[in-house]
Structure formats: structure tokens, C-alpha cells
Enzyme design. Sequence first.
Site, short mmCIF file in Angstrom:
data_model
loop_
_atom_site.label_atom_id
_atom_site.label_comp_id
_atom_site.label_asym_id
_atom_site.label_seq_id
_atom_site.Cartn_x
_atom_site.Cartn_y
_atom_site.Cartn_z
N HIS A 13 0.84 -1.21 0.00
CA HIS A 13 0.00 0.00 0.00
C HIS A 13 0.87 1.26 0.00
O HIS A 13 0.71 2.14 -0.85
CB HIS A 13 -0.91 -0.03 1.24
CG HIS A 13 -1.78 1.18 1.41
ND1 HIS A 13 -3.12 1.18 1.13
CD2 HIS A 13 -1.50 2.42 1.86
CE1 HIS A 13 -3.63 2.36 1.38
NE2 HIS A 13 -2.66 3.14 1.83
N GLU A 14 1.80 1.33 0.95
CA GLU A 14 2.65 2.52 1.05
C GLU A 14 3.61 2.61 -0.13
O GLU A 14 3.98 3.70 -0.57
CB GLU A 14 3.43 2.51 2.37
CG GLU A 14 2.55 2.52 3.61
CD GLU A 14 1.56 3.67 3.68
OE1 GLU A 14 1.79 4.69 3.00
OE2 GLU A 14 0.56 3.55 4.40
N HIS A 23 1.93 4.56 -2.80
CA HIS A 23 2.08 6.00 -2.60
C HIS A 23 3.48 6.47 -3.04
O HIS A 23 3.63 7.50 -3.72
CB HIS A 23 1.90 6.35 -1.13
CG HIS A 23 0.50 6.26 -0.63
ND1 HIS A 23 -0.57 6.81 -1.29
CD2 HIS A 23 -0.02 5.69 0.50
CE1 HIS A 23 -1.69 6.59 -0.60
NE2 HIS A 23 -1.37 5.90 0.48
N HIS A 79 3.99 6.52 -6.73
CA HIS A 79 3.24 7.66 -7.26
C HIS A 79 4.08 8.93 -7.11
O HIS A 79 4.21 9.73 -8.05
CB HIS A 79 1.92 7.78 -6.50
CG HIS A 79 0.91 8.66 -7.16
ND1 HIS A 79 -0.35 8.84 -6.65
CD2 HIS A 79 0.95 9.41 -8.28
CE1 HIS A 79 -1.04 9.66 -7.42
NE2 HIS A 79 -0.27 10.03 -8.42
#
Length: 603
Positions: free
Chosen positions: A391-392, A395, A398
Site C-alpha cells: 500500500h505505502e 504512494h 506515485h
Amino acid sequence: MTVKNIPDRRDIKDQFKWDLTPLMKNDDEWEKSYKELDSKINGYNNFKGRMGESLETFRTALEFDIDISREIEKIYTYAHLRSDENKADQFTLAMYQRSVNLYTRITELSSFMTPEIQEIDDNLIRSYMEHESMKDFKFYLEKILRFKPHTLSKEIEHVIAMMGEIAGAPSQIFSQLDNADITFGSIRDINGDEIELSHGNFSTFLQNPDRDIRRKAFFQYYQSYENLKHTVASTLDHSNKKDAFYAKVRRFNNSREAALFSDNVPEKIYDNLVKTVRENINPIFKYLEFRKDALGVDRLHFYDTYVPIVGNVDFTMNYEDAVATCAKALSPLGDEYTGIMKNGLLGGWVDRYENKGKRSGAYSSGCYDSPPYILLNYEDQNINSLYTLIHEAGHSMHSYYSKHEQPYINSDYTIFVAEVASTFNETLLSRYLLDLYKDDTKMQAYILNREIDNIRATLFRQTMFAEFEMRSHKIVEDNNPLTLEVIRAEYGELLKTYFGDKLFIDDVLTLECLRIPHFYSSFYVYKYATGLSAAIALTEKVINEGESARDAYLDFLKLGGSKYPLDELLIAGVDMSSAEPVEKAITHFGGLVDRFIEVYGRL
């Protein structure tokens, strides 16, 4: 019997900590950078009253502001990362507070810029924006002009800017209370070992197959909030009052409209989310009923909702193996994506393990001039840690792409699209694990169980959080008291709505809303639910359509903040202005529940 305590920071090996040297070599360099920037910020006075003087002056002023912004972001990022290593460390806390103070003074000194830009004659400002030398500033300026109806006089903007540190008080007080002061005691595990209960391992205890241990951890954890309930309730109340104050001052109808305005997200999208989930709640009821029967309990409590229904699956994965698993799961995004990610996760981006005083939870952070950094509290025996890592990493990748493809002024993407990148990765991970264990019925059931619980927490539970935020802010905006009693009553009603009679609501669970850090970043949590809905839709496109959909998704990551989030998602291939993505996400959830019940029946 042994006692397992959380280690001190000094006992964590350096190779398991993030490497902040690409950002700042050490604290001494930070101090030097701080003083140098402090000496420059009065340069804003050279442009006061002159923003419409000429194109050259206008551009020079914006470039000066950008340079200052980049420097303060470096200073702030380093300070907050260092402070989060140990929230009880007064030296790094002071660094953080000084960086916030400097940030506030910069905001104060630069507060004239937006009103002056908005005062420039429409034809003149448009001629500035169309000039070749200003192409990187065009979207930035369009956003400023859009705020014109909500911008006040230079004098009032100056006063508002001076209030920055005061406005952050509720969030800062909650953070210190929740991370530095609160303690939860110890729990004795099935081996007789005393283990210190913490934010980091609370979910691990809730996954323990021994119901007595789960129950004890749950009530012991919430007892700490029960002991502080009046203080935390007052802190949340004043956070909402702060939001209402700024909304009213800036001539918005309410706090929610104010929070959504910068992203150009209509309130109807928020309303569509809540309405769609409320109208399609039956799949969650079906799952909870099945969970109760599968666990063989008379009543399903909250502490029964995280333990895997499929028992005796010993999941253990060390950090290095988790990185390799993430890379394989994300292979549909190509070798470049996975290669960059893997090098970063093993090469200094991540602060891996819990230590005393470390900020709880996980996040991805950084600035334009640093690598993306990830704070984790990784646990080998918790599959949620694997999901948190990927998940991180979503980020962080991105951030990596947006900073490499966009100029500084357009690189900062919004939270609305950020949650798409992270939950997209989680969805691909579940697909990968289900395929990896396709011949293992027990692991199939285990992974399906985990995916269902993830969507339950992200789509249904975060929507419930979003409705609570909406309700609690409205209470304040209607000039009614948001007392502890009112908070618990409102939250208790929502628990009954979203979980029906399928979950027995222990009284202490109504305190859950007092421990959610995101409630201090107003109207943030709905983006988890919309982000997951978009991510599920985009995952289907990438898997089914191949290279063209993958390239469209990677192009979306590279957009940074160069467009409004709904427009960026259209480029990726999903329309969030309709209820369709949320409806499809709920249908996907229902399908997983049916599949899980079928697979579980074959065990």
C-alpha cells in the site's frame, strides 16, 4: 516465562532504518539550512504591492516563492521524519515545532500574494498566463483564480496565516497524547510470555485464535481511551470547530464544501458514496453472519472480526521476502516500476520496525528533493504488514513518478488520487496471492478472507467514518454541543446502521471514533473508499486490457498534481462522478463473499 518489550530506537539496526542523508546529511545540516532559510524569508517584502507591476516582476515573485517552498518542505520533511522516529524525543520534537513555526511565518509573509494575484485585471493576468515563460504556472494560477470568491483582504489573509500553529493545536495534542503518552499495558500470550500492547501490535492481537486473548487485548486497549475520553473528545470537538471557523470565514456553506473545494470535487460525490454503500449493505451483513457461524460464537463482537476464519495457517514472511512478493504481484505494471520500487524498499526508503515512541501506523512521505520515505511498524507474522508495505509502496511510486515527470509546482498530487495508487497495489497483491495458492484450498480461503476483510475495512468502514465526520461537523456548524455523550451516541447509531444486528456493539466500541488520527485531517477518510472503488475498476482494466491500460495507468501516476483529480482519473480510465465505480466495488465484494463461502465449504 519471558517478557517481550518494544525495543529502543538505538537497538534497531541501521540497515532497517530509513536513510535520510539524501534529504539532509545530519541534524547539523538541517540547522544550517534552517538558519539560511530564516534569513531569506523577508525577501517576500520586495514583492509586496508589486504583483501586477510587470510580467518580469510577477514571474520573479513566483520563482522566489517556489524556491522558498522547496526549502521549507525539505526542512519540514526532515524534522517530521526525525520526530516520528521517537515522539518522546524532545530534541527532534523541538526541530519539528521550529519547522512548523518557520512554515507559519513563511505563510504569513507570503499571504499577500494570492490576494494580489486575484486583484490583477482579468485581461492582464490572462496575458501573463499565456506567455511562453509561464506555461508551468498556468494550472497553478488557474487554481488561485478559482479561489477568488473565498479569498479575503490582504490584512485578513495575513491574520489567518498567523494562526497556522494555533489551528494545528488539536491535531498536535492528539498526536502527542496518542503516540507519546498513552500506554496499554501488557498481554500474556498462549506461551505465557508478557508482550507489551501497542498501536503497532493491536491488530495482531485481534487476529489471535485464542478468543480470551483477543477479548482482553480489545478491552485493555480501549480502557486507555476510556481513561482519557473527556480530553480526547474535547480535542476532536475543537478540531471540528476549527474547520467550521475557517469554512465560515472563507464564505463556504460548510466545512465539507471547504475541504472538497481545492480538489474540485462536488459534494454529490461524497453523498453518492454514502448513499450507495447504505443502499447496498446486505453483502456485509451476509459476510458477518457467515463469520459468526464459522467461528462458532453465539454473538459476534468487534474483537471477532479480524481473526482469520481459516485457522491454523501460520503466516510468516520477513521483510525481504515481502519486498520480493510485492515485486512479483505488481509485475503487470512492468519491469521499470517493480525495479525502481524494489531498489527503494531495500535501499533506504523504509523505516521498517517498531521501537519505543515511534509513530504508530504507517505512511509514505518525502518532498520534491528527497526519495519517498515510508514509515512502517512491520511484523513478520502479520499478513496485514505485507499489505501495508505494498500500500505505502503505491504512494511512494506515485511520488517517484510525479516528481520525475512534473515540475515542482505541479508535482504534488492530491490525496483523492493518492489512495487510488495505494489500493490498486493491494488489489493486485490479492490477485497474485490467490493465483499463487490456486491449488491450496486452505490458503485460497485464507487470502479470500483477508481480501474481504480489507474491503470491509476500506469501503464500508471508511464510509461509516466519512458519515460520522459529516454528522459531527454538522453538529458544530448548527451551533450544538459536540460533547462526549453526543459523539458516542452518533457513532453508536452508525455502528448499528453499517453492521446491523450482525455485530454485538460493546459499549467501549463507541470510543473508536476518538482514536482515528485521520479525523484531524477533515474529510480525508472518504477518499479511501472512493480510491478503493477506482482502484478495483482500474485493476480490472489493466488485467483484462493489458499494455494500453497499463500505460494509461502509469501516465496517470506521472500527472502528479497537473490536473484536478477527477480529470486525472478519467485519463486513467474511470469516471468517479457517477456511482458506478462504487456499485462495482460492492458487487466485487459480494462476489468474493460468495466465492469464500464456497471455497470454505470444501475445507
